[in-house]
Design a protein around this motif. Structure first.
Motif, short mmCIF file in Angstrom:
data_model
loop_
_atom_site.label_atom_id
_atom_site.label_comp_id
_atom_site.label_asym_id
_atom_site.label_seq_id
_atom_site.Cartn_x
_atom_site.Cartn_y
_atom_site.Cartn_z
N ILE A 23 21.80 -27.74 106.52
CA ILE A 23 21.82 -26.76 107.62
C ILE A 23 23.20 -26.08 107.62
O ILE A 23 24.22 -26.77 107.66
CB ILE A 23 21.57 -27.44 108.98
N PRO A 24 23.23 -24.75 107.56
CA PRO A 24 24.54 -24.09 107.57
C PRO A 24 25.23 -24.27 108.91
O PRO A 24 24.58 -24.43 109.94
CB PRO A 24 24.18 -22.61 107.35
N GLY A 25 26.55 -24.26 108.87
CA GLY A 25 27.31 -24.37 110.11
C GLY A 25 27.82 -23.02 110.56
O GLY A 25 27.29 -21.97 110.15
N PHE A 26 28.85 -23.04 111.39
CA PHE A 26 29.41 -21.79 111.90
C PHE A 26 30.83 -21.56 111.38
O PHE A 26 31.47 -20.58 111.72
CB PHE A 26 29.46 -21.82 113.43
N ALA A 27 31.33 -22.52 110.59
CA ALA A 27 32.75 -22.45 110.22
C ALA A 27 32.98 -21.90 108.81
O ALA A 27 34.00 -21.28 108.56
CB ALA A 27 33.38 -23.84 110.34
N GLY A 28 32.02 -22.12 107.91
CA GLY A 28 32.25 -21.77 106.51
C GLY A 28 31.88 -20.32 106.18
O GLY A 28 31.61 -19.51 107.06
N LYS A 29 31.88 -20.04 104.88
CA LYS A 29 31.68 -18.68 104.41
C LYS A 29 30.22 -18.21 104.52
O LYS A 29 29.95 -17.03 104.68
CB LYS A 29 32.12 -18.61 102.94
N ASN A 30 29.26 -19.17 104.41
CA ASN A 30 27.85 -18.78 104.49
C ASN A 30 27.54 -18.04 105.79
O ASN A 30 26.65 -17.18 105.83
CB ASN A 30 26.95 -20.02 104.38
N PHE A 31 28.26 -18.40 106.84
CA PHE A 31 28.02 -17.79 108.15
C PHE A 31 28.14 -16.27 108.08
O PHE A 31 27.37 -15.55 108.72
CB PHE A 31 29.03 -18.36 109.15
N GLN A 32 29.09 -15.79 107.28
CA GLN A 32 29.31 -14.34 107.16
C GLN A 32 28.07 -13.60 106.68
O GLN A 32 27.82 -12.46 107.06
CB GLN A 32 30.43 -14.04 106.17
N ASP A 33 27.28 -14.27 105.80
CA ASP A 33 26.07 -13.63 105.30
C ASP A 33 24.89 -13.78 106.26
O ASP A 33 24.02 -12.93 106.32
CB ASP A 33 25.65 -14.26 103.96
N LEU A 34 24.89 -14.90 106.99
CA LEU A 34 23.73 -15.19 107.84
C LEU A 34 23.84 -14.53 109.21
O LEU A 34 22.84 -14.28 109.87
CB LEU A 34 23.59 -16.71 108.01
N VAL A 35 25.06 -14.31 109.66
CA VAL A 35 25.29 -13.75 111.00
C VAL A 35 26.37 -12.68 110.89
O VAL A 35 27.56 -13.00 110.86
CB VAL A 35 25.74 -14.86 111.99
N THR A 36 25.95 -11.41 110.83
CA THR A 36 26.96 -10.37 110.59
C THR A 36 27.46 -9.74 111.90
O THR A 36 28.37 -8.92 111.87
CB THR A 36 26.40 -9.25 109.69
N SER A 37 26.86 -10.11 113.04
CA SER A 37 27.29 -9.50 114.31
C SER A 37 26.86 -10.36 115.49
O SER A 37 26.04 -11.28 115.35
CB SER A 37 26.65 -8.12 114.46
N ARG A 38 27.36 -10.01 116.66
CA ARG A 38 26.97 -10.68 117.90
C ARG A 38 25.46 -10.52 118.13
O ARG A 38 24.79 -11.44 118.59
CB ARG A 38 27.80 -10.07 119.05
N ALA A 39 24.93 -9.33 117.78
CA ALA A 39 23.50 -9.07 117.97
C ALA A 39 22.65 -9.99 117.08
O ALA A 39 21.63 -10.53 117.52
CB ALA A 39 23.18 -7.61 117.66
N GLU A 40 23.10 -10.20 115.84
CA GLU A 40 22.33 -11.09 114.95
C GLU A 40 22.40 -12.53 115.46
O GLU A 40 21.44 -13.29 115.34
CB GLU A 40 22.86 -11.00 113.51
#
Ligand code: HEC
Ligand code: HEC
Length: 244
Positions: free
Chosen positions: A168-185
């Motif tokens: 499960i991806p977290g919120f701290a690493g680099k994957n987050f940048q691809d999975l969540v690009t904005s507050r709306a996402e």
């Protein structure tokens, strides 16, 4: 496609990396849990020591030992904070107690000590400088169980068999940048448990149908718009904090 999975997973794991996640894996390797989270669940007795037992990381009793993360770091590096080691009486007590915290600074690199410190502080819920909305966000993440799936301090890396990354991806690493690009996402993920932008990707869709755990959908009765603001403030704070 299947042949590419192990390679893809290795890359996603590499991108997930962050101090708390690395610290957790290193703590396991270095035997920290033998003493600090023993199998029996109870603190191990430690006759002669200040409180008579080896502290558990999660017990919330860290303040009986350390003032802040700086002292936690000193415990890990020197086996005790400098203030203890400078006091002849305490040095004498340390010599006599049954178990001693090893001084990991002798064998580990500065980076490894930093990772262990990030992990130990996160485990005990000590975040120097976390306050206001961001601090309230952490409370919500704990209460709603976000951190049980997304990892301590959102560090990620918890197993999720048959998912695209295997974890499960977290919120701290680099994957987050691809999975969540904005507050709306972010809001779309939390409200619907998914993201339209990724649903149209056949590879993502293939794994989403199969993976063991899925992201739940949280309606406004559970998380108010203010709660989402607080969660987002917490995630933003943590990401600023993660420099490596
Ligand atoms: C041999 C048992 C042992 C091992 C292994 C061990 N510790 Fe400790 N640790 C202790 C003891 C005992 C104390 C309490 C201080 C004392 O009484 O001397 C302590 C205290 C601490 C503290 C400060 C108290 C607290 O709860 O915050 C931290 C942080 C800590 N250890 C982290 C670690 C980390 C990280 C590792 C692995 C890299 C580790 N320890 C491995 C025995 C151990
Ligand atoms: C049952 C475990 C579980 C719980 C509880 C959970 N999630 Fe998730 N979450 C997931 C999974 C699985 C994904 C999908 C990742 C994928 O398929 O790529 C995900 C995805 C996400 C994403 C986007 C990807 C990323 O970077 O992590 C966000 C943001 C998110 N969750 C936030 C939250 C928040 C906030 C909470 C608490 C209110 C929460 N989650 C609770 C399992 C969970």
């Amino acid at each position: 496609m299947i042949a590419a999975v192990p390679l893809g997973r290795a890359l996603l794991w590499h991108w997930e990396s962050n101090p708390v996640l690395r610290g957790r894996l290193l703590a396991r390797e270095q035997g920290c849990f033998n003493c600090h989270l023993p199998d029996g669940g109870k603190e191990i007795p430690n006759p002669g020591s200040r409180w008579g037992s080896v502290p558990k990381f999660q017990a919330g009793n860290w303040r009986m030992y350390a003032e802040d993360c700086r002292e936690v770091r000193e415990f890990i590096r020197y086996g005790a904070p400098r203030a203890w080691l400078d006091d002849p009486k305490v040095r004498d007590r340390l010599k006599k107690q049954r178990l001693r915290m090893p001084a990991y600074g002798k064998t580990l690199s500065d980076e490894e000590i930093e990772d262990l410190t990030a992990f130990a502080c996160a485990k005990e819920g000590v975040f120097d400088g976390l306050e206001g909305l961001a601090a309230q966000g952490l409370q919500i993440a704990r209460k709603q169980g976000c951190t049980s799936c997304h990892g301590l301090a959102g560090a990620g890396g918890r197993p999720n068999p048959d998912s695209i990354a295997g974890f499960i991806p977290g919120f701290a690493g680099k994957n987050f940048q691809d999975l969540v690009t904005s507050r709306a996402e972010f809001e779309e993920w939390v409200r619907t448990g998914s993201l339209k932008r990724l649903e149209s990707n056949p590879v993502a869709a293939f794994f989403w149908e199969r993976q063991r755990l899925s992201m739940p959908a949280y309606g406004p009765a559970v998380l108010t718009p203010e709660d989402l603001d607080k969660l987002w403030a917490w995630i933003t704070w943590m990401r600023q904090d993660k420099k490596r």
